[in-house]
Design a protein around this motif. Structure first.
Motif, PDB file in Angstrom:
ATOM      1  N   ARG A  31       0.757  -1.226   0.234  1.00  0.00           N
ATOM      2  CA  ARG A  31      -0.013   0.003  -0.029  1.00  0.00           C
ATOM      3  C   ARG A  31       0.848   1.161   0.001  1.00  0.00           C
ATOM      4  N   ASP A  32       0.373   2.440  -0.785  1.00  0.00           N
ATOM      5  CA  ASP A  32       1.079   3.764  -0.500  1.00  0.00           C
ATOM      6  C   ASP A  32       2.367   3.328  -1.141  1.00  0.00           C
ATOM      7  N   VAL A  33       2.730   2.613  -2.493  1.00  0.00           N
ATOM      8  CA  VAL A  33       3.861   2.732  -2.776  1.00  0.00           C
ATOM      9  C   VAL A  33       4.357   4.041  -3.867  1.00  0.00           C
ATOM     10  N   PRO A  34       5.376   4.402  -3.462  1.00  0.00           N
ATOM     11  CA  PRO A  34       6.243   5.688  -3.821  1.00  0.00           C
ATOM     12  C   PRO A  34       6.046   5.410  -5.521  1.00  0.00           C
ATOM     13  N   LEU A  35       6.166   6.680  -6.085  1.00  0.00           N
ATOM     14  CA  LEU A  35       6.145   6.622  -7.790  1.00  0.00           C
ATOM     15  C   LEU A  35       7.437   5.819  -8.244  1.00  0.00           C
ATOM     16  N   PRO A  36       8.595   6.394  -7.732  1.00  0.00           N
ATOM     17  CA  PRO A  36       9.883   5.656  -8.142  1.00  0.00           C
ATOM     18  C   PRO A  36       9.996   4.016  -7.962  1.00  0.00           C
ATOM     19  N   THR A  37       9.271   3.716  -6.796  1.00  0.00           N
ATOM     20  CA  THR A  37       9.458   2.279  -6.687  1.00  0.00           C
ATOM     21  C   THR A  37       8.126   1.545  -7.322  1.00  0.00           C
ATOM     22  N   LEU A  38       6.922   2.283  -7.636  1.00  0.00           N
ATOM     23  CA  LEU A  38       6.141   1.901  -8.576  1.00  0.00           C
ATOM     24  C   LEU A  38       6.492   1.665  -9.830  1.00  0.00           C
ATOM     25  N   ARG A  39       7.469   2.359 -10.388  1.00  0.00           N
ATOM     26  CA  ARG A  39       7.993   2.333 -11.688  1.00  0.00           C
ATOM     27  C   ARG A  39       8.758   1.226 -11.675  1.00  0.00           C
ATOM     28  N   LEU A  40       9.640   0.644 -10.577  1.00  0.00           N
ATOM     29  CA  LEU A  40      10.448  -0.364 -10.604  1.00  0.00           C
ATOM     30  C   LEU A  40       9.802  -1.484 -10.559  1.00  0.00           C
ATOM     31  N   VAL A  41       8.849  -1.717  -9.850  1.00  0.00           N
ATOM     32  CA  VAL A  41       7.808  -2.729  -9.824  1.00  0.00           C
ATOM     33  C   VAL A  41       7.184  -3.181 -11.161  1.00  0.00           C
ATOM     34  N   ARG A  42       6.885  -1.994 -12.039  1.00  0.00           N
ATOM     35  CA  ARG A  42       6.239  -2.155 -13.279  1.00  0.00           C
ATOM     36  C   ARG A  42       7.318  -2.676 -14.273  1.00  0.00           C
ATOM     37  N   VAL A  43       8.509  -2.051 -14.257  1.00  0.00           N
ATOM     38  CA  VAL A  43       9.448  -2.385 -15.225  1.00  0.00           C
ATOM     39  C   VAL A  43       9.977  -3.573 -15.066  1.00  0.00           C
ATOM     40  N   THR A  44      10.149  -4.188 -13.998  1.00  0.00           N
ATOM     41  CA  THR A  44      10.316  -5.741 -13.671  1.00  0.00           C
ATOM     42  C   THR A  44       9.274  -6.532 -13.647  1.00  0.00           C
ATOM     43  N   ARG A  45       8.121  -6.219 -13.978  1.00  0.00           N
ATOM     44  CA  ARG A  45       7.069  -6.877 -14.363  1.00  0.00           C
ATOM     45  C   ARG A  45       6.500  -7.516 -13.017  1.00  0.00           C
ATOM     46  N   LEU A  46       7.134  -7.126 -11.868  1.00  0.00           N
ATOM     47  CA  LEU A  46       6.633  -7.786 -10.456  1.00  0.00           C
ATOM     48  C   LEU A  46       5.139  -7.367 -10.222  1.00  0.00           C
ATOM     49  N   HIS A  47       4.620  -6.336 -10.780  1.00  0.00           N
ATOM     50  CA  HIS A  47       3.200  -6.105 -10.647  1.00  0.00           C
ATOM     51  C   HIS A  47       2.189  -7.212 -11.076  1.00  0.00           C
ATOM     52  N   ARG A  48       2.672  -8.211 -11.743  1.00  0.00           N
ATOM     53  CA  ARG A  48       2.116  -9.345 -12.139  1.00  0.00           C
ATOM     54  C   ARG A  48       2.174 -10.476 -10.875  1.00  0.00           C
ATOM     55  N   VAL A  49       3.019 -10.287 -10.047  1.00  0.00           N
ATOM     56  CA  VAL A  49       3.207 -11.231  -8.952  1.00  0.00           C
ATOM     57  C   VAL A  49       2.789 -10.595  -7.700  1.00  0.00           C
ATOM     58  N   LEU A  50       3.265  -9.368  -7.308  1.00  0.00           N
ATOM     59  CA  LEU A  50       3.041  -8.768  -6.143  1.00  0.00           C
ATOM     60  C   LEU A  50       1.497  -7.868  -6.308  1.00  0.00           C
ATOM     61  N   ARG A  51       0.977  -7.831  -5.241  1.00  0.00           N
ATOM     62  CA  ARG A  51      -0.505  -7.090  -5.453  1.00  0.00           C
ATOM     63  C   ARG A  51      -0.034  -5.824  -4.718  1.00  0.00           C
ATOM     64  N   VAL A  52      -0.450  -4.850  -5.392  1.00  0.00           N
ATOM     65  CA  VAL A  52      -0.135  -3.357  -5.404  1.00  0.00           C
ATOM     66  C   VAL A  52      -1.403  -2.459  -5.323  1.00  0.00           C
ATOM     67  N   GLU A  53      -1.949  -2.108  -3.879  1.00  0.00           N
ATOM     68  CA  GLU A  53      -3.033  -1.347  -3.940  1.00  0.00           C
ATOM     69  C   GLU A  53      -2.687  -0.276  -4.437  1.00  0.00           C
ATOM     70  N   ASP A  54      -3.514   0.095  -5.338  1.00  0.00           N
ATOM     71  CA  ASP A  54      -3.476   1.715  -6.394  1.00  0.00           C
ATOM     72  C   ASP A  54      -4.420   2.559  -5.565  1.00  0.00           C
ATOM     73  N   GLU A  55      -4.069   3.459  -4.815  1.00  0.00           N
ATOM     74  CA  GLU A  55      -4.886   4.395  -4.189  1.00  0.00           C
ATOM     75  C   GLU A  55      -5.398   5.607  -5.195  1.00  0.00           C
ATOM     76  N   LEU A  56      -4.530   6.058  -6.328  1.00  0.00           N
ATOM     77  CA  LEU A  56      -4.853   7.009  -7.447  1.00  0.00           C
ATOM     78  C   LEU A  56      -6.154   6.000  -8.222  1.00  0.00           C
ATOM     79  N   ALA A  57      -6.113   4.898  -8.635  1.00  0.00           N
ATOM     80  CA  ALA A  57      -7.184   4.335  -9.539  1.00  0.00           C
ATOM     81  C   ALA A  57      -8.402   4.247  -8.414  1.00  0.00           C
TER      82      ALA A  57
END
Length: 148
Positions: A90-116
């Motif tokens: 929860r509350d993932v900072p933008l630079p970390t969120l970018r890393l999670v997406r670039v490494t495609r870990l958003h497919r593995v880890l559940r990230v609660e997206d406050e903005l959405a």
């Protein structure tokens, strides 16, 4: 680039882990790198073992400095799955969120997206507006159109 800049400007020292609601809510702050990950890993594993159901990890104050910083969350996620639990970031900072997406870990880890969640459902007609803008650009172009 932003992640590297954030890692350089992070305060010295390791990360801190505070278990706000034992077994349910954990807050991680500070710099996650090869030196601080062992303590974070131990605290996350203890939180997974202590509770049941969903484990929310609030990471609003972290700076991921290297791959071990992301790896600690993947390891905790796998341990939670084996225990029949769900780990949510929860509350993932933008630079970390970018890393999670670039490494495609958003497919593995559940990230609660406050903005959405704050934005609500998508507005109707947005795709129509985008198509109109593309058509205007195509009409204004001096390049010949390709045959389809």
């Amino acid at each position: 680039m932003a992640a590297r800049r954030a890692a350089r400007t992070a305060p010295p020292g390791g990360a801190t882990v505070v278990e706000e609601d034992p077994g349910r809510l954990v807050r991680v702050c500070g710099r996650l790198d090869v030196h601080s990950v062992p303590e974070v890993r131990a605290a996350l594993h203890a939180a997974v073992d202590r509770g049941s159901g969903r484990l929310v990890v609030s990471v609003d104050g972290i700076v991921v400095a290297d791959a071990t910083g992301l790896g600690v969350f993947v390891g905790a996620h796998r341990r939670a799955q084996r225990a029949g639990r769900e780990l949510v970031l929860r509350d993932v900072p933008l630079p970390t969120l970018r890393l999670v997406r670039v490494t495609r870990l958003h497919r593995v880890l559940r990230v609660e997206d406050e903005l959405a969640r704050a934005a609500g459902p998508p507005r109707p007609g947005v795709t129509g507006l985008r198509q109109q803008a593309q058509n205007r650009r195509a009409e204004a172009s001096s390049m010949p159109r390709r045959a389809s």
